[in-house]
Design an enzyme around this catalytic site. Sequence first.
Site, PDB file in Angstrom:
ATOM      1  N   LYS A  24      31.110  42.675  36.526  1.00  0.00           N
ATOM      2  CA  LYS A  24      32.422  43.179  36.957  1.00  0.00           C
ATOM      3  C   LYS A  24      33.900  42.333  36.119  1.00  0.00           C
ATOM      4  O   LYS A  24      34.695  43.236  35.871  1.00  0.00           O
ATOM      5  CB  LYS A  24      32.699  42.934  38.390  1.00  0.00           C
ATOM      6  CG  LYS A  24      31.952  43.922  39.344  1.00  0.00           C
ATOM      7  CD  LYS A  24      32.302  44.262  40.380  1.00  0.00           C
ATOM      8  CE  LYS A  24      31.847  45.424  41.162  1.00  0.00           C
ATOM      9  NZ  LYS A  24      31.770  45.697  42.554  1.00  0.00           N
ATOM     10  N   LYS A  82      29.665  54.137  42.682  1.00  0.00           N
ATOM     11  CA  LYS A  82      30.858  54.825  43.126  1.00  0.00           C
ATOM     12  C   LYS A  82      32.122  54.706  42.077  1.00  0.00           C
ATOM     13  O   LYS A  82      33.108  55.246  42.268  1.00  0.00           O
ATOM     14  CB  LYS A  82      31.062  54.727  44.325  1.00  0.00           C
ATOM     15  CG  LYS A  82      31.316  53.240  44.921  1.00  0.00           C
ATOM     16  CD  LYS A  82      31.234  53.064  46.501  1.00  0.00           C
ATOM     17  CE  LYS A  82      31.490  51.466  46.911  1.00  0.00           C
ATOM     18  NZ  LYS A  82      30.346  51.068  47.578  1.00  0.00           N
ATOM     19  N   LYS A 108      22.701  51.734  36.866  1.00  0.00           N
ATOM     20  CA  LYS A 108      22.690  52.176  38.348  1.00  0.00           C
ATOM     21  C   LYS A 108      23.853  53.352  38.861  1.00  0.00           C
ATOM     22  O   LYS A 108      24.930  53.206  38.263  1.00  0.00           O
ATOM     23  CB  LYS A 108      22.588  51.054  39.161  1.00  0.00           C
ATOM     24  CG  LYS A 108      24.047  50.678  39.930  1.00  0.00           C
ATOM     25  CD  LYS A 108      23.899  49.636  40.783  1.00  0.00           C
ATOM     26  CE  LYS A 108      25.373  49.541  41.409  1.00  0.00           C
ATOM     27  NZ  LYS A 108      25.817  48.451  42.341  1.00  0.00           N
TER      28      LYS A 108
HETATM   29  P1  TYM Z   1      27.865  48.171  47.891  1.00  0.00           P
HETATM   30  O1  TYM Z   1      29.191  48.916  48.641  1.00  0.00           O
HETATM   31  O2  TYM Z   1      28.068  48.165  46.343  1.00  0.00           O
HETATM   32  O3  TYM Z   1      26.553  48.935  48.154  1.00  0.00           O
HETATM   33  C1  TYM Z   1      26.287  49.184  49.362  1.00  0.00           C
HETATM   34  C2  TYM Z   1      24.576  49.309  49.368  1.00  0.00           C
HETATM   35  O4  TYM Z   1      24.241  50.213  48.741  1.00  0.00           O
HETATM   36  C3  TYM Z   1      23.239  49.797  47.924  1.00  0.00           C
HETATM   37  N1  TYM Z   1      23.491  50.438  46.434  1.00  0.00           N
HETATM   38  C4  TYM Z   1      22.358  51.299  45.919  1.00  0.00           C
HETATM   39  N2  TYM Z   1      21.110  51.231  46.356  1.00  0.00           N
HETATM   40  C5  TYM Z   1      20.543  51.864  45.584  1.00  0.00           C
HETATM   41  N3  TYM Z   1      20.898  52.541  44.407  1.00  0.00           N
HETATM   42  C6  TYM Z   1      22.204  52.340  43.872  1.00  0.00           C
HETATM   43  N4  TYM Z   1      22.744  53.196  42.859  1.00  0.00           N
HETATM   44  C7  TYM Z   1      22.882  51.857  44.713  1.00  0.00           C
HETATM   45  N5  TYM Z   1      24.245  51.426  44.765  1.00  0.00           N
HETATM   46  C8  TYM Z   1      24.731  50.632  45.864  1.00  0.00           C
HETATM   47  C9  TYM Z   1      23.695  48.526  47.672  1.00  0.00           C
HETATM   48  O5  TYM Z   1      22.438  47.414  47.237  1.00  0.00           O
HETATM   49  C10 TYM Z   1      23.896  47.856  48.932  1.00  0.00           C
HETATM   50  O6  TYM Z   1      23.099  47.632  49.614  1.00  0.00           O
HETATM   51  N6  TYM Z   1      28.180  43.306  48.588  1.00  0.00           N
HETATM   52  C11 TYM Z   1      27.755  44.342  49.258  1.00  0.00           C
HETATM   53  C12 TYM Z   1      28.410  44.614  50.723  1.00  0.00           C
HETATM   54  C13 TYM Z   1      28.095  43.667  51.616  1.00  0.00           C
HETATM   55  C14 TYM Z   1      26.890  43.219  52.171  1.00  0.00           C
HETATM   56  C15 TYM Z   1      27.190  41.966  52.893  1.00  0.00           C
HETATM   57  C16 TYM Z   1      25.552  43.836  52.209  1.00  0.00           C
HETATM   58  C17 TYM Z   1      29.061  42.759  51.950  1.00  0.00           C
HETATM   59  N7  TYM Z   1      28.664  41.776  52.864  1.00  0.00           N
HETATM   60  C18 TYM Z   1      26.186  41.485  53.646  1.00  0.00           C
HETATM   61  C19 TYM Z   1      24.868  43.419  52.787  1.00  0.00           C
HETATM   62  C20 TYM Z   1      25.152  41.751  53.642  1.00  0.00           C
HETATM   63  C21 TYM Z   1      28.328  45.653  48.318  1.00  0.00           C
HETATM   64  O7  TYM Z   1      29.188  45.548  47.544  1.00  0.00           O
HETATM   65  O8  TYM Z   1      27.191  46.637  48.255  1.00  0.00           O
END
Ligand code: TYM
Length: 336
Positions: free
Chosen positions: A113, A203, A200
Amino acid sequence: MSQKRLISGITSTGKLTLGNYLGAMQQFVELQDDYEMMVFIANLHAIVLPIEAKTLKENIKSMVALYFACGLDPNKATVFLQSDILEVTNLAWILSCHTTIGELERMTQFKDKSTKVRSDNGTNFIPTGLLMYPTLMAADILLYDAQAVPVGKDQKQHIELARNIAERMNNKFGELFVVPEPIIKETGAKIMDLQDPSKKMSKSATNPKSYIGLLDDLNQVRNKIKAAITDSENLVRFDMENKPGVSNLMTIYSCITKTTIAEIEVMFANKNYGEFKNAVGDVVVNLLEGIQKKYNQLLNSQEVEMWLQQGAKKAQIIAQKKLKKVLWSTGLNYKK
Ligand code: TYM
């Protein structure tokens, strides 16, 4: 024995994708029957990079409705807004004092990032929040004594750091935190970009053809799948290394229909890519149609607002108790 507690969150930066659904949300829904499931909207994580206040507000509402539309049950899962529980930022600060800059700089997501910010904006303005992101994430997990965290593959490194911080602090202060385990699916933990299957699905991609948004127009969804990059072999065979595009579509099909990859190979043995893509389009559209219908019913309903408040109340009780213990153990509070 009490039920195992699971926690996870999704950052409210924009539209949720099929990747978020298949990697994370689908797991939340499946696990809520057997575990105590806590799911939050990570709006504090959403501000690590610039975002308009208006957009952030709208995203919250839309995401809560989407969580329930995807199948989270307000009677089973505790759904809440991350920033409603102020204890989390307090704990994140304490954890950051037990985390090294080196550990944070080694996080792949930080490297990716910050590189992107530099190249897209030609600026060195990298917010400290982007670096500290994983300590806030560790606080999200450790504050609630969660035993496991269902996530996609890209979050594995962050959970490992949360484990390290928990173990380090347990060694210093006594048994303070539960050391959490990640729960990562075998199939669907990393859904790839439809136009560049080496990346990957995200969004934040600039080309809308790269990802499928859960709220996308359904005709566009079909077209995006038709336009997905494949290879010239025209054979529906799983080979992530040499045929990443078609393998990604097979993964999507497998997660939605619960058919194994081997079964898909047999089902489509005599079919070409056009026919296979139509079949993938059908199952994705069918899934999204149901989600969108429920979403539209829920978006402006009072119920959603009420469920969110209910969730915050439950989360708050756990958080207050935990923070009190941490403040006492670390010497920040002198009254027990
Ligand atoms: P974020 O918002 O990027 O993604 C949310 C969840 O979706 C999964 N994910 C995917 N899984 C499969 N294929 C993909 N292309 C894909 N893109 C996203 C991510 O692995 C995630 O599980 N930091 C985290 C949010 C967060 C969090 C936490 C998660 C904040 N605090 C505590 C667990 C526990 C995040 O940005 O996910």
